[in-house]
Design a protein around this motif. Structure first.
Motif, PDB file in Angstrom:
ATOM      1  N   ILE A 271      41.714 130.888  22.993  1.00 12.60           N
ATOM      2  CA  ILE A 271      40.322 130.193  22.747  1.00 12.60           C
ATOM      3  C   ILE A 271      39.914 129.744  24.232  1.00 12.60           C
ATOM      4  O   ILE A 271      40.460 128.884  24.680  1.00 12.60           O
ATOM      5  N   VAL A 272      38.654 130.333  24.785  1.00 12.64           N
ATOM      6  CA  VAL A 272      38.156 129.842  25.947  1.00 12.64           C
ATOM      7  C   VAL A 272      37.049 128.921  25.817  1.00 12.64           C
ATOM      8  O   VAL A 272      36.143 129.315  24.948  1.00 12.64           O
ATOM      9  N   MET A 273      37.250 127.924  26.265  1.00 11.10           N
ATOM     10  CA  MET A 273      36.141 126.601  26.108  1.00 11.10           C
ATOM     11  C   MET A 273      35.440 126.323  27.418  1.00 11.10           C
ATOM     12  O   MET A 273      35.987 126.285  28.490  1.00 11.10           O
ATOM     13  N   ARG A 274      34.380 125.867  27.242  1.00  5.30           N
ATOM     14  CA  ARG A 274      33.537 125.109  28.402  1.00  5.30           C
ATOM     15  C   ARG A 274      33.203 123.575  28.086  1.00  5.30           C
ATOM     16  O   ARG A 274      32.869 123.363  27.221  1.00  5.30           O
ATOM     17  N   THR A 275      33.621 122.906  29.098  1.00  2.24           N
ATOM     18  CA  THR A 275      33.317 121.329  29.033  1.00  2.24           C
ATOM     19  C   THR A 275      31.989 121.141  29.370  1.00  2.24           C
ATOM     20  O   THR A 275      31.108 121.886  29.936  1.00  2.24           O
ATOM     21  N   ASP A 276      31.617 119.938  29.231  1.00  5.55           N
ATOM     22  CA  ASP A 276      30.270 119.320  29.662  1.00  5.55           C
ATOM     23  C   ASP A 276      30.069 119.287  30.954  1.00  5.55           C
ATOM     24  O   ASP A 276      28.794 119.185  31.497  1.00  5.55           O
ATOM     25  N   THR A 277      31.074 119.439  31.844  1.00  4.14           N
ATOM     26  CA  THR A 277      31.013 119.513  33.243  1.00  4.14           C
ATOM     27  C   THR A 277      31.252 121.096  33.840  1.00  4.14           C
ATOM     28  O   THR A 277      31.182 121.234  34.916  1.00  4.14           O
ATOM     29  N   LYS A 278      30.967 121.894  32.706  1.00  4.27           N
ATOM     30  CA  LYS A 278      30.964 123.309  33.077  1.00  4.27           C
ATOM     31  C   LYS A 278      32.390 124.017  33.558  1.00  4.27           C
ATOM     32  O   LYS A 278      32.304 125.204  33.897  1.00  4.27           O
ATOM     33  N   GLU A 279      33.392 123.213  33.465  1.00  2.00           N
ATOM     34  CA  GLU A 279      34.778 123.602  33.589  1.00  2.00           C
ATOM     35  C   GLU A 279      34.928 124.627  32.305  1.00  2.00           C
ATOM     36  O   GLU A 279      34.848 124.278  31.115  1.00  2.00           O
TER      37      GLU A 279
ATOM     38  N   CYS B  81      37.983 126.175  30.361  1.00  2.56           N
ATOM     39  CA  CYS B  81      39.643 125.602  29.823  1.00  2.56           C
ATOM     40  C   CYS B  81      39.915 126.693  28.985  1.00  2.56           C
ATOM     41  O   CYS B  81      39.050 127.237  28.080  1.00  2.56           O
ATOM     42  N   VAL B  82      41.194 126.968  29.016  1.00  2.00           N
ATOM     43  CA  VAL B  82      41.963 128.102  27.896  1.00  2.00           C
ATOM     44  C   VAL B  82      42.926 127.293  27.006  1.00  2.00           C
ATOM     45  O   VAL B  82      43.592 126.581  27.550  1.00  2.00           O
ATOM     46  N   PHE B  83      42.444 127.463  25.756  1.00  2.00           N
ATOM     47  CA  PHE B  83      43.480 126.909  24.587  1.00  2.00           C
ATOM     48  C   PHE B  83      44.345 128.089  23.824  1.00  2.00           C
ATOM     49  O   PHE B  83      43.454 129.049  23.618  1.00  2.00           O
ATOM     50  N   CYS B  84      45.453 127.922  23.644  1.00  2.00           N
ATOM     51  CA  CYS B  84      46.219 128.802  22.744  1.00  2.00           C
ATOM     52  C   CYS B  84      46.676 128.260  21.499  1.00  2.00           C
ATOM     53  O   CYS B  84      47.295 126.994  21.834  1.00  2.00           O
TER      54      CYS B  84
ATOM     55  N   THR C 213      45.038 125.720  31.526  1.00  2.00           N
ATOM     56  CA  THR C 213      45.532 126.217  29.928  1.00  2.00           C
ATOM     57  C   THR C 213      46.190 125.266  29.380  1.00  2.00           C
ATOM     58  O   THR C 213      47.117 124.468  29.942  1.00  2.00           O
ATOM     59  N   PHE C 214      45.954 125.100  27.999  1.00  2.00           N
ATOM     60  CA  PHE C 214      46.779 124.322  27.254  1.00  2.00           C
ATOM     61  C   PHE C 214      47.288 124.762  25.961  1.00  2.00           C
ATOM     62  O   PHE C 214      46.498 125.848  25.468  1.00  2.00           O
ATOM     63  N   ILE C 215      48.455 124.627  25.763  1.00  2.00           N
ATOM     64  CA  ILE C 215      48.964 125.352  24.523  1.00  2.00           C
ATOM     65  C   ILE C 215      49.551 124.778  23.387  1.00  2.00           C
ATOM     66  O   ILE C 215      50.196 123.569  23.752  1.00  2.00           O
ATOM     67  N   ASP C 216      49.432 124.706  22.364  1.00  2.31           N
ATOM     68  CA  ASP C 216      49.746 123.722  21.086  1.00  2.31           C
ATOM     69  C   ASP C 216      51.099 123.887  21.076  1.00  2.31           C
ATOM     70  O   ASP C 216      51.902 124.689  21.385  1.00  2.31           O
ATOM     71  N   GLU C 217      51.667 122.702  20.948  1.00  7.38           N
ATOM     72  CA  GLU C 217      53.064 122.228  21.097  1.00  7.38           C
ATOM     73  C   GLU C 217      53.890 123.089  19.922  1.00  7.38           C
ATOM     74  O   GLU C 217      55.134 123.023  20.173  1.00  7.38           O
ATOM     75  N   THR C 218      53.315 123.507  18.992  1.00 11.62           N
ATOM     76  CA  THR C 218      54.109 124.295  17.854  1.00 11.62           C
ATOM     77  C   THR C 218      54.989 125.499  18.398  1.00 11.62           C
ATOM     78  O   THR C 218      55.801 126.024  17.857  1.00 11.62           O
ATOM     79  N   ILE C 219      54.446 125.879  19.632  1.00 16.75           N
ATOM     80  CA  ILE C 219      55.138 127.042  20.410  1.00 16.75           C
ATOM     81  C   ILE C 219      56.466 126.727  20.534  1.00 16.75           C
ATOM     82  O   ILE C 219      57.180 127.899  20.391  1.00 16.75           O
TER      83      ILE C 219
END
Length: 162
Positions: free
Chosen positions: A53-61, A63-66, A117-123
């Motif tokens: 899941i690719v997301m954009r922050t309020d500062t326009k950064e 970030c990628v989440f798995c 990139t951030f990955i959920d700890e269940t990995i």
């Protein structure tokens, strides 16, 4: 099978992986459980299939989440991880220009440029996990430690409590 950028990066890094091809039905709406249906097609534990899941922050950064196919991402936890006040998924029509990938084929490996990139700890519960191979109809199976290393990911709790 044509090699994707994600596959080339893994090969260059000497990381072991397997690829799976499947019939792509064109259904890539996260809310409709596409990742769980994909796990069923592949004969894999849905918990071990991670969606990108690719997301954009309020500062326009960007970030990628798995997140595991069996869970939804907790936006509050995603905001905390990224250190922002607001965060929203990137629109599908922006995905290709930002990442080099399209919805349903977006791999956390080999995007146009590196993103946090951030990955959920269940990995860590699995010996191997599946991620998008970089195009629709292709999945890559690899060790969680290798995915974490190649993406330089932060492993955190992203799961939405039920």
């Amino acid at each position: 099978m044509k090699k994707t950028n994600a596959m080339r990066i893994l090969e260059t890094a000497g990381i072991a992986f397997e690829t799976y091809e499947y019939e792509d039905d064109g259904e890539h709406v996260l809310e409709k459980g596409a990742a769980v249906r994909l796990a069923e097609k592949l004969g894999q534990d849905p918990g071990a299939v991670f969606k990108t899941i690719v997301m954009r922050t309020d500062t326009k950064e960007i970030c990628v989440f798995c997140q595991s196919a069996v869970s939804e991402i907790n936006l509050k936890k995603a905001r905390q991880a990224a250190g922002c006040k607001e965060i929203n998924p990137v629109k599908p029509d922006e995905l290709l220009a930002l990442t080099g990938y399209i919805r349903g084929g977006c791999s956390p490996i080999g995007m146009k440029r590196p993103f946090r990139t951030f990955i959920d700890e269940t990995i860590i519960l699995y010996d191997t996990v599946c991620i998008s191979g970089g195009q629709r109809g292709v999945q890559i199976k690899l060790a969680p430690k290798d995915l974490i290393a190649i993406t330089e990911a932060t492993v955190i709790d992203l799961e939405l409590e039920k």
